[in-house]
Motif scaffolding. Structure first.
Motif, PDB file in Angstrom:
ATOM      1  N   SER A 122       0.763  -1.218   0.012  1.00 51.93           N
ATOM      2  CA  SER A 122       0.172  -0.105  -0.180  1.00 51.93           C
ATOM      3  C   SER A 122       0.818   1.365   0.029  1.00 51.93           C
ATOM      4  O   SER A 122       0.385   2.396  -0.389  1.00 51.93           O
ATOM      5  N   GLY A 134      -0.387  -8.366  -4.975  1.00 53.52           N
ATOM      6  CA  GLY A 134      -1.801  -8.400  -4.299  1.00 53.52           C
ATOM      7  C   GLY A 134      -2.586  -9.636  -5.080  1.00 53.52           C
ATOM      8  O   GLY A 134      -3.330 -10.343  -4.321  1.00 53.52           O
ATOM      9  N   ASP A 138      -4.037 -12.721  -3.040  1.00 62.76           N
ATOM     10  CA  ASP A 138      -5.165 -13.430  -3.234  1.00 62.76           C
ATOM     11  C   ASP A 138      -5.528 -14.716  -3.779  1.00 62.76           C
ATOM     12  O   ASP A 138      -6.416 -15.575  -3.558  1.00 62.76           O
ATOM     13  N   SER A 204      -4.629  -9.482   3.085  1.00 62.98           N
ATOM     14  CA  SER A 204      -5.689  -8.727   1.977  1.00 62.98           C
ATOM     15  C   SER A 204      -6.620  -7.386   3.011  1.00 62.98           C
ATOM     16  O   SER A 204      -6.788  -6.761   2.150  1.00 62.98           O
ATOM     17  N   VAL A 205      -7.166  -8.134   4.162  1.00 56.89           N
ATOM     18  CA  VAL A 205      -8.019  -7.140   4.711  1.00 56.89           C
ATOM     19  C   VAL A 205      -6.931  -6.008   5.366  1.00 56.89           C
ATOM     20  O   VAL A 205      -7.640  -4.946   5.448  1.00 56.89           O
ATOM     21  N   ARG A 207      -4.472  -4.783   4.063  1.00 56.81           N
ATOM     22  CA  ARG A 207      -4.158  -3.875   2.737  1.00 56.81           C
ATOM     23  C   ARG A 207      -5.415  -2.877   2.334  1.00 56.81           C
ATOM     24  O   ARG A 207      -5.004  -1.736   2.166  1.00 56.81           O
ATOM     25  N   GLU A 208      -6.561  -3.439   2.358  1.00 57.52           N
ATOM     26  CA  GLU A 208      -7.554  -2.770   2.215  1.00 57.52           C
ATOM     27  C   GLU A 208      -7.870  -1.687   3.269  1.00 57.52           C
ATOM     28  O   GLU A 208      -8.213  -0.500   2.788  1.00 57.52           O
ATOM     29  N   LEU A 211      -5.335   1.183   2.685  1.00 58.03           N
ATOM     30  CA  LEU A 211      -5.576   2.110   1.463  1.00 58.03           C
ATOM     31  C   LEU A 211      -6.712   2.935   1.765  1.00 58.03           C
ATOM     32  O   LEU A 211      -6.735   3.851   0.901  1.00 58.03           O
ATOM     33  N   GLN A 212      -7.317   2.998   2.820  1.00 62.39           N
ATOM     34  CA  GLN A 212      -8.679   3.760   3.083  1.00 62.39           C
ATOM     35  C   GLN A 212      -8.015   4.724   4.227  1.00 62.39           C
ATOM     36  O   GLN A 212      -8.798   5.678   4.170  1.00 62.39           O
TER      37      GLN A 212
END
Length: 340
Positions: A122, A134, A138, A204-205, A207-208, A211-212
């Motif tokens: 990120s 990424g 996944d 994955s979680v 990273r998201e 990014l927020q």
């Protein structure tokens, strides 16, 4: 074209009355058919989830009660599993120990690595490289459990002997990392395997969530002269703390309930070893999978009911872990930066 000016003495235009809002949240005097359908569908889905959870809990409780009333040992402290005979004597002491210890080992290994990978994707990696990594992360999440188990049994176990000997040379004096030159099929091996399995989920979680992070937080820190690591430490990690906890709990849930991978690598042994590197041990899910076929379900036998009773313990343990995670998130919500 002439435009008639408004008289300064004319009364101001009256404000239009606000539209009525019904209980469903739609505007107008009556809810639209689509809103009513969506509300009914959403409400029904929530109720169905509660019904399913209640049905599972009732089923596990009823079947577990049959076994516990006939158990001649202590369900929580007995180091034996002999539930198929005429005199059932079984307990989950070894299984509960193995389940918790292997999951903790997996979390200790996987969570720091997952956070590091998520931060690299990120905030450090170029966009093409970040997209590639990424995608691979996944893809790892989609690998079936049995594939991880076969890889662990055929590749990971033979290559851990050197690591075990290193632990024994430098940390064997602790007793926890003492190695007796056996086959490296232990709870520590299971912990490593579970760490690899939950790594994609936590990464994955996280990273998201990273990014927020609002860009103004990072830009403000950079404007004050902060380095990139200081930006991550002061802006990114505090904002994503609740998300990291949620991601970790998702990974922990999979580690607690993993079955096939553990059953492929580890053979159940109802004995608690002081060293994490000694062979033996077991988990609740593994014992259910390996013993369900042998357990009989005829009248008077409690073999399968005993396994279901251990499943009830795993069910309650999962609820406790998720409840504790929700409490931690709720207490730390004001520090996460989500309301900024």
């Amino acid at each position: 074209m002439d435009i008639k000016p408004t008289s300064p003495t004319s009364p101001p235009p009256q404000d239009q009355p606000p539209l009525a809002v019904d209980k469903a949240g739609s505007t107008g005097t009556a809810a639209r058919p689509g809103d009513r359908i969506f509300l009914a569908f959403s409400r029904g889905s929530g109720i169905a989830l509660l019904v399913v959870m209640a049905a599972i809990a009732i089923f596990l409780t009823v079947r577990a009660t049959r076994a516990l009333t006939k158990n001649e040992g202590s369900f929580l402290t007995t180091f034996e599993w002999a539930a198929n005979g005429a005199h059932p004597n079984f307990g989950i002491a070894v299984l509960l120990y193995g389940t918790v210890v292997s999951a903790v080992i997996a979390m200790v290994i996987a969570v720091p690595v997952a956070i590091g990978i998520a931060l690299f994707i990120s905030h450090y990696a170029p966009r093409p490289l970040a997209s590639t990594i990424g995608y691979l992360i996944d893809l790892l999440a989609a690998v079936p459990s049995i594939v991880y188990g076969l890889w662990g049994a055929l590749f990971l176990v033979p290559h851990l002997e050197g690591l075990y000997k290193w632990f024994d040379d430098y940390l064997g004096w602790t007793g926890i990392f003492e190695y007796n030159d056996g086959t490296p099929r232990s709870l520590f091996t299971i912990g490593i395997l579970l760490a690899i399995m939950i790594l994609p989920t936590v990464t994955s979680v996280s990273r998201e969530v990273f990014l927020q992070v609002p860009k103004m937080h990072e830009e403000a820190a950079l404007a004050l002269g902060a380095t990139r690591w200081e930006v991550i430490r002061m802006s990114v990690l505090p904002f994503g703390r609740s998300g990291i906890i949620s991601a970790s709990m998702l990974g922990l849930g999979r580690a607690l309930g993993e079955t096939m991978a553990v059953a492929t690598v580890l053979s159940t042994s109802f004995d608690i070893q002081p060293s994490l590197l000694d062979s033996g041990g077991g988990t609740i899910a593994q014992n259910i999978a390996s013993g369900f076929k042998e357990a009989t379900d005829v009248e008077g036998s409690v073999g399968r009911d005993a396994l279901i009773a251990s499943g009830l313990v795993l069910f309650v343990l999962t609820l406790i872990v998720n409840g504790a995670a929700r409490m931690i998130i709720a207490r730390r919500k004001e520090y996460s930066g989500a309301n900024a």
